[in-house]
Write an enzyme that holds these catalytic residues in place. Structure first.
Site, PDB file in Angstrom:
ATOM      1  CB  THR A  25      -0.922   0.246   1.252  1.00 57.83           C
ATOM      2  OG1 THR A  25      -1.757  -1.165   1.166  1.00 57.83           O
ATOM      3  CG2 THR A  25      -1.787   1.232   1.313  1.00 57.83           C
ATOM      4  CE  LYS A  46      -5.467  -1.426   2.555  1.00 55.90           C
ATOM      5  NZ  LYS A  46      -4.263  -1.831   2.309  1.00 55.90           N
TER       6      LYS A  46
END
Length: 272
Positions: free
Chosen positions: A93, A168
C-alpha cells in the site's frame, strides 16, 4: 506458472504457501541463510538477487512494506530480467504515483504492472479470502489474476494502474475514521457509566456495527486494537494525506474524524 516473489514477511509468507500449494513454481528472494532455509520449508526456490527472481518469471509479486522498498527492489535489474509478456504485481500500500512510475518503466508492453494492495490480514491470506483492489490494463489483469487468485478472493479490478492504490487509501481512511468514531463512542459510554467491553459487545449487535467495531470488540478495547494495528494503518493514513495533497484536494470531514482517533492518546493518525 513461474512466479518470482519478493517480500516473504508477515503477509508474504502465507502468499508463498498458497502459491506453492496451488502448483505454481515460486522463486523467492533470500538474503540470509535463515531466509534460505525458510524458502525451502515453504517449497520455494531460493534466489540471491532481484534479477534471479525475475528471470523466466511469468509474474513477479512484490510484498514489501513501504514505497521506498518498492522502488529499491523494482529496479532496472528486475525489469531487465523479466521476459516480455510477464507481469509485475505490487501488493504494497503506497502512493499511486509509484505504481504509475513503475508502469512507465515497463511501458511498451514488455512488462505489465498491476498495483494490487490488499485488505485483510495474514489469516485471510492463509484462507484464500483476502481482498485485493487491483489497478492495471485488462491484459495485465489477465496475466496476474491466476497468480493472485491463489490467495485472494475477491480480486477486484477497479481501474487503470494506480486505481488500486487510490481505492485502498480511501478504504483505509474510512477504516481509520471508524476506529476514531468507536474510540469516541467508548469515551461517551464510559461517561454514561457503561463498562467498555460491555458496550463494545452490545454495539456489535446493533445498527452501528462495522468491521472496525467488530475488530475492536474482539480485541477487548479501543486502545489495545489501536496498539495492534497502529503501525500499518498509521503509515497508510500518512500516504492518503500526502496523496490528497498531491492531487490538489483534501480529506474534508475525514480530517476531523481522524483527529478524534488522534485524541485517544495515540500518535497513530497524526499529520506527519
Amino acid at each position: 506458472m513461474r512466479v518470482g516473489f519478493i517480500g516473504a514477511g508477515r503477509m508474504g509468507t502465507p502468499m508463498v504457501s498458497r502459491l506453492v500449494a496451488a502448483g505454481h513454481v515460486v522463486r523467492l528472494l533470500v538474503r540470509t541463510p535463515e531466509k534460505r532455509a525458510a524458502a525451502a520449508e515453504l517449497g520455494a526456490e531460493p534466489a540471491d538477487t532481484v534479477a534471479d527472481v525475475g528471470e523466466d518469471a511469468d509474474v513477479v509479486v512484490v510484498c514489501v512494506f513501504t514505497d521506498d522498498q518498492v522502488r529499491e527492489v523494482c529496479c532496472d535489474a528486475l525489469f531487465g530480467a523479466m521476459p516480455p509478456g510477464s507481469a509485475l504485481v505490487v501488493h504494497t500500500t503506497g502512493s499511486p504515483r509509484t505504481a504509475e512510475e513503475l508502469a512507465a518503466i515497463g511501458a511498451g508492453g514488455r512488462v505489465a504492472v498491476v498495483d494490487a494492495p490488499v485488505s485483510g490480514g495474514p489469516h485471510d491470506i492463509a484462507a484464500g479470502t483476502v481482498t485485493v483492489f487491483a489497478g492495471g490494463a485488462d491484459d495485465a489483469m489477465a496475466r496476474a489474476r491466476p497468480v493472485v487468485a491463489a490467495y485472494a478472493d475477491p480480486v477486484l479490478h477497479v481501474g487503470p494502474v494506480g486505481a488500486g492504490q487510490r481505492v485502498k487509501l480511501v478504504n483505509n481512511a474510512l477504516f481509520a475514521a471508524q476506529i476514531g468514531l468507536v474510540t469516541e463512542a467508548v469515551r461517551i459510554g464510559t461517561a454514561f457509566g457503561i463498562e467498555e467491553s460491555t458496550l463494545l459487545t452490545a454495539l456489535t449487535h446493533g445498527s452501528a456495527v462495522s468491521r472496525a467495531l467488530a475488530g475492536i470488540a474482539a480485541t477487548g478495547s479501543a486502545d489495545a486494537f489501536i496498539s495492534r494495528v497502529g503501525e500499518f494503518v498509521g503509515k497508510d493514513i500518512a500516504v492518503v494525506r500526502k496523496t490528497a495533497q498531491g492531487l490538489g484536494t483534501d480529506l474534508g470531514q475525514f480530517d476531523g474524524l481522524l483527529d478524534i482517533a488522534a485524541g485517544a492518546h495515540s500518535p497513530l493518525f497524526n499529520n506527519s
